[in-house]
Design an enzyme around this catalytic site. Structure first.
Site, PDB file in Angstrom:
ATOM      1  N   THR A  12       0.622  -1.286   0.094  1.00  0.00           N
ATOM      2  CA  THR A  12       0.043   0.188  -0.009  1.00  0.00           C
ATOM      3  C   THR A  12       1.020   1.372   0.026  1.00  0.00           C
ATOM      4  O   THR A  12       0.335   2.329   0.266  1.00  0.00           O
ATOM      5  CB  THR A  12      -1.060   0.048   1.312  1.00  0.00           C
ATOM      6  OG1 THR A  12      -0.075  -0.112   2.412  1.00  0.00           O
ATOM      7  CG2 THR A  12      -2.070  -1.187   1.042  1.00  0.00           C
ATOM      8  N   ALA A 246       6.611   5.859   9.531  1.00  0.00           N
ATOM      9  CA  ALA A 246       5.371   5.274   9.007  1.00  0.00           C
ATOM     10  C   ALA A 246       5.203   6.024   7.631  1.00  0.00           C
ATOM     11  O   ALA A 246       5.622   7.168   7.428  1.00  0.00           O
ATOM     12  CB  ALA A 246       4.265   5.634   9.973  1.00  0.00           C
ATOM     13  N   LYS A 247       4.407   5.065   6.850  1.00  0.00           N
ATOM     14  CA  LYS A 247       4.334   5.574   5.151  1.00  0.00           C
ATOM     15  C   LYS A 247       3.547   6.996   5.387  1.00  0.00           C
ATOM     16  O   LYS A 247       3.838   7.857   4.602  1.00  0.00           O
ATOM     17  CB  LYS A 247       3.243   4.596   4.682  1.00  0.00           C
ATOM     18  CG  LYS A 247       4.026   3.116   4.373  1.00  0.00           C
ATOM     19  CD  LYS A 247       3.048   2.171   3.734  1.00  0.00           C
ATOM     20  CE  LYS A 247       3.693   0.791   3.726  1.00  0.00           C
ATOM     21  NZ  LYS A 247       2.879  -0.271   3.208  1.00  0.00           N
ATOM     22  N   ARG A 248       2.393   6.882   6.301  1.00  0.00           N
ATOM     23  CA  ARG A 248       1.388   8.097   6.280  1.00  0.00           C
ATOM     24  C   ARG A 248       2.358   9.491   6.786  1.00  0.00           C
ATOM     25  O   ARG A 248       1.785  10.537   6.488  1.00  0.00           O
ATOM     26  CB  ARG A 248       0.486   7.805   7.277  1.00  0.00           C
ATOM     27  CG  ARG A 248       0.918   7.633   8.486  1.00  0.00           C
ATOM     28  CD  ARG A 248      -0.393   7.132   9.470  1.00  0.00           C
ATOM     29  NE  ARG A 248      -0.280   7.063  10.845  1.00  0.00           N
ATOM     30  CZ  ARG A 248      -0.007   5.792  11.329  1.00  0.00           C
ATOM     31  NH1 ARG A 248      -0.232   4.857  10.385  1.00  0.00           N
ATOM     32  NH2 ARG A 248       0.334   5.765  12.583  1.00  0.00           N
ATOM     33  N   GLY A 250       5.387  10.263   5.783  1.00  0.00           N
ATOM     34  CA  GLY A 250       6.258  10.530   4.949  1.00  0.00           C
ATOM     35  C   GLY A 250       7.640  10.052   5.141  1.00  0.00           C
ATOM     36  O   GLY A 250       8.689  10.748   4.671  1.00  0.00           O
TER      37      GLY A 250
END
Length: 282
Positions: A12, A246-248, A250
């Site tokens: 994702t 975390a991906k969210r 950045g």
């Protein structure tokens, strides 16, 4: 016993250093013991999973020198396995359909909080079979584990973590968890438990943020007659602000580091140092 570990990312978004650390630990544990390291793609979220991210995951692992054994397994190809397990739990009378929305659950004044947020207050648990059947024909629904009878059926359970030691399983602290979602045929809890057993995983290496989930997975193992692996919940990597990568948020991706000319061997050495692992232990 031969050790089998796995790295099981969701496609994702791109991998970052936190993913690299988890993959490295699982890879190193297997290789040090002459065991197997598997790659599994957890692509059961149809709204967010992307093939481009799958390709990126494989490219990142090759760049890091973390080679895996056998073919890459994808959860999207294993849906009949999950459906069969859910049917078995239905036959035991241990799951029920839930029609509540997240907003309704969050707004419920009676919803207590557990390790992962608001605990489902059981709104749909007492619906009659007739009401359930009628609503299932016209309303989206998930399937929840009826926790109290499930725990009673399984009896006392425990599991072992390489960091925390022997842990008594307390799955009921998380309430009636979702096993099949409205927007996907299976939840993380059910899919990962079945996949680890089917692939013969003997050591589950994953971040400490999934420690609480293991209580649920241990219960599902008992209900479905599955083996219990050893666990290693490692510390999470954090950024300069002290927050977990975390991906969210950045976090810089491995692809960006690769494009910028980063040395993968030095990168892994830095991760081992940050996690408190000497080269001998790695």
């Amino acid at each position: 016993m031969t050790i089998t570990t796995r790295f099981a990312p969701s496609p994702t978004g791109p991998l970052h250093l936190g993913h690299a650390a988890s993959a490295m630990l699982a890879h190193d544990a297997a290789r040090a013991a002459g065991g197997r390291f598997l790659l599994r793609i957890e692509d059961i979220d149809p709204g967010r999973a992307r093939q481009g991210f799958v390709t990126g995951i494989e490219d990142d692992l090759r760049w890091l020198g973390l080679d895996w054994d056998g073919p890459v397994v994808r959860q999207s190809a294993r849906l009949p396995l999950y459906a069969d397990a859910l049917d078995r739990l239905k036959a035991m009378g241990l799951v029920y359909p839930c029609f509540c929305t997240r907003a309704e659950i969050a707004a419920s004044a009676s919803a207590p909080h557990g390790p992962e947020g608001a605990i489902y207050p059981g709104t749909c648990r007492a619906l009659s079979d007739a009401v359930r059947a009628e609503r299932m024909m016209r309303e989206p629904h998930c399937w929840r584990l009826d926790m109290a009878p499930a725990v009673a059926r399984a009896g006392p359970l425990d599991w072992h973590d390489r960091v925390a030691g022997r842990i008594a399983a307390i799955p009921d602290a998380q309430g009636d968890v979702v096993l099949a979602r409205k927007d996907a045929p299976v939840s993380y809890h059910l899919a990962v438990t079945l996949d680890d057993a089917a692939q013969g995983v003997t050591l589950v290496v994953r971040g400490a943020d999934l420690f609480a989930a293991t209580h649920i997975h241990r219960l599902l193992q008992a209900l479905l007659g599955l083996p219990t692996p050893d666990y290693w919940h490692h510390p999470l990597l954090t950024g300069p602000d002290g927050r977990r990568l975390a991906k969210r948020d950045g976090a810089k991706s491995l692809a960006e580091l690769r494009a910028g000319g980063a040395d993968p061997k030095a990168l892994l050495a830095g991760l081992r140092a940050q996690l408190g692992l000497s080269p001998a232990r790695a």
